[in-house]
Design a protein around this motif. Structure first.
Motif, PDB file in Angstrom:
ATOM      1  N   TYR A 148       0.827  -1.448  -0.001  1.00  0.00           N
ATOM      2  CA  TYR A 148      -0.178   0.022   0.017  1.00  0.00           C
ATOM      3  C   TYR A 148       0.852   1.080  -0.040  1.00  0.00           C
ATOM      4  O   TYR A 148       1.956   1.222   0.637  1.00  0.00           O
ATOM      5  CB  TYR A 148      -0.833  -0.144   1.204  1.00  0.00           C
ATOM      6  N   ARG A 149       0.557   2.131  -0.812  1.00  0.00           N
ATOM      7  CA  ARG A 149       1.126   3.422  -0.946  1.00  0.00           C
ATOM      8  C   ARG A 149       0.333   4.662  -1.067  1.00  0.00           C
ATOM      9  O   ARG A 149      -0.629   4.766  -1.512  1.00  0.00           O
ATOM     10  CB  ARG A 149       2.139   3.348  -2.247  1.00  0.00           C
ATOM     11  N   ASP A 150       0.838   5.825  -0.529  1.00  0.00           N
ATOM     12  CA  ASP A 150       0.088   7.005  -0.356  1.00  0.00           C
ATOM     13  C   ASP A 150       0.810   8.119  -1.378  1.00  0.00           C
ATOM     14  O   ASP A 150       2.100   8.013  -1.291  1.00  0.00           O
ATOM     15  CB  ASP A 150       0.110   7.543   1.214  1.00  0.00           C
ATOM     16  N   PHE A 151       0.112   8.913  -1.523  1.00  0.00           N
ATOM     17  CA  PHE A 151       0.559   9.819  -2.575  1.00  0.00           C
ATOM     18  C   PHE A 151      -0.035  11.315  -2.113  1.00  0.00           C
ATOM     19  O   PHE A 151      -1.057  11.424  -1.885  1.00  0.00           O
ATOM     20  CB  PHE A 151       0.148   9.668  -4.253  1.00  0.00           C
ATOM     21  N   TRP A 152       0.547  12.368  -2.378  1.00  0.00           N
ATOM     22  CA  TRP A 152       0.097  13.849  -2.309  1.00  0.00           C
ATOM     23  C   TRP A 152       0.785  14.577  -3.348  1.00  0.00           C
ATOM     24  O   TRP A 152       1.794  14.621  -3.778  1.00  0.00           O
ATOM     25  CB  TRP A 152       0.522  14.353  -0.866  1.00  0.00           C
ATOM     26  N   LEU A 153      -0.217  15.528  -3.583  1.00  0.00           N
ATOM     27  CA  LEU A 153       0.220  16.555  -4.779  1.00  0.00           C
ATOM     28  C   LEU A 153       0.032  17.798  -3.975  1.00  0.00           C
ATOM     29  O   LEU A 153      -0.962  18.298  -3.596  1.00  0.00           O
ATOM     30  CB  LEU A 153      -0.607  16.444  -6.253  1.00  0.00           C
ATOM     31  N   ARG A 154       1.156  18.432  -4.028  1.00  0.00           N
ATOM     32  CA  ARG A 154       1.230  19.880  -3.255  1.00  0.00           C
ATOM     33  C   ARG A 154       1.553  21.282  -4.161  1.00  0.00           C
ATOM     34  O   ARG A 154       2.359  20.878  -4.917  1.00  0.00           O
ATOM     35  CB  ARG A 154       2.108  19.905  -2.114  1.00  0.00           C
ATOM     36  N   ASP A 155       0.960  22.235  -3.790  1.00  0.00           N
ATOM     37  CA  ASP A 155       1.451  23.493  -4.681  1.00  0.00           C
ATOM     38  C   ASP A 155       2.580  24.048  -3.981  1.00  0.00           C
ATOM     39  O   ASP A 155       3.201  23.588  -3.053  1.00  0.00           O
ATOM     40  CB  ASP A 155       0.416  24.459  -4.584  1.00  0.00           C
ATOM     41  N   GLU A 156       3.088  25.153  -4.610  1.00  0.00           N
ATOM     42  CA  GLU A 156       4.406  25.764  -4.081  1.00  0.00           C
ATOM     43  C   GLU A 156       4.106  26.044  -2.601  1.00  0.00           C
ATOM     44  O   GLU A 156       5.142  26.509  -1.731  1.00  0.00           O
ATOM     45  CB  GLU A 156       4.640  27.096  -4.969  1.00  0.00           C
ATOM     46  N   GLN A 157       2.880  26.624  -2.091  1.00  0.00           N
ATOM     47  CA  GLN A 157       2.763  26.951  -0.768  1.00  0.00           C
ATOM     48  C   GLN A 157       2.649  25.663   0.158  1.00  0.00           C
ATOM     49  O   GLN A 157       2.483  25.954   1.367  1.00  0.00           O
ATOM     50  CB  GLN A 157       1.505  27.859  -0.611  1.00  0.00           C
ATOM     51  N   GLY A 158       2.720  24.470  -0.425  1.00  0.00           N
ATOM     52  CA  GLY A 158       2.583  23.091   0.499  1.00  0.00           C
ATOM     53  C   GLY A 158       1.276  22.649   0.798  1.00  0.00           C
ATOM     54  O   GLY A 158       1.040  21.760   1.315  1.00  0.00           O
ATOM     55  N   GLU A 159       0.380  23.611  -0.085  1.00  0.00           N
ATOM     56  CA  GLU A 159      -1.127  23.103   0.174  1.00  0.00           C
ATOM     57  C   GLU A 159      -1.417  21.715  -0.596  1.00  0.00           C
ATOM     58  O   GLU A 159      -0.900  21.805  -1.647  1.00  0.00           O
ATOM     59  CB  GLU A 159      -2.087  24.233  -0.254  1.00  0.00           C
TER      60      GLU A 159
END
Length: 246
Positions: free
Chosen positions: A91-102
């Motif tokens: 199992y693997r998690d992913f996150w996509l963040r903008d330049e502000q870290g959101e």
């Protein structure tokens, strides 16, 4: 929380966007898979090494939620972490963040290890998984399946092309997403943005096979959902999905 998280900076380019100028849903999943691939190279267990051993990672399910799709030229960071594994699932998690870290999007994915010769699931050994640092599990995660279609409102046939096949020698998982959404008309896609995707892969499609992508629209006061199923020519369910829109 930050241990074993891999980060991949990226700038959205024009060919990753749809006609609205936003990152397409399929390319979003592609970028997350790219981060997974890059982490494999970074820890010394790249896909090429697995393939040389006659094995390859295969996705069985994605659970994706989207807060906002980034636009062309926007700079983002894709993060990923292998969270847990048992004898047959990782199992693997992913996150996509903008330049502000959101966080713009996040995804939870289940993988199995495939024997590329027999096309059967094989046991995940410690030498394959240890470099990624996930926690061992005794149980299997019970991920909710997409709702099934009660009726077919739209349908379209597709034939698997050579360029739909990836290094695991079956249709790349993102093409299923594109075939599912392509059945919806242009106006719908221009006017709506996906906020959640639950997609489950059942049986792999191979070169030269034909399939039919079917969809049902569910409208309520508070929510718009599309249900999708892709069937092989012999009637076998290949893939199903549930998409929520705003």
């Amino acid at each position: 929380m930050t241990e074993n998280i891999y980060r991949l900076p990226h700038q959205i380019v024009y060919y990753e966007t749809d006609p609205t100028g936003k990152l397409s849903l399929g390319k979003l999943v592609d970028l997350m898979m790219l981060a997974s691939y890059a982490q494999g190279k970074a820890v010394g267990m790249p896909e090429e090494k697995l393939n040389a051993q006659g094995q390859g990672w295969v996705i069985t399910q994605h659970l994706l939620s989207v807060t906002r799709l980034p636009r062309r030229d926007e700079k983002v960071v894709i993060e990923t972490k292998a969270t847990a594994y048992n004898r047959y699932f990782c199992y693997r998690d992913f996150w996509l963040r903008d330049e502000q870290g959101e966080v713009l999007a996040k995804m939870h994915t289940a993988f199995v290890l495939l024997d590329l010769k027999t096309r059967k699931i094989t046991r995940i050994t410690s030498d394959v998984i240890a470099p990624f640092g996930p926690e061992p599990l005794r149980s299997i995660e019970r991920l909710a399946s997409p709702k099934r279609l009660a009726k077919v409102e739209l349908a379209k046939d597709y034939r698997v092309r050579y360029f739909d096949i990836d290094s695991n020698h079956h249709v790349n998982n993102v093409h299923y997403i594109e075939w599912m959404l392509d059945v919806l008309d242009k106006d719908f896609l221009m006017e709506h943005e996906p906020v959640a995707l639950n997609i489950k892969y059942e049986h792999e499609l191979n070169y030269g096979q034909t399939c039919t992508s079917k969809v049902e629209l569910l409208r309520s006061k508070d929510e718009l959902t599309t249900l999708h199923e892709i069937y092989m020519a012999d009637g076998t369910l290949s893939c199903s999905a549930q998409v929520t829109w705003r």
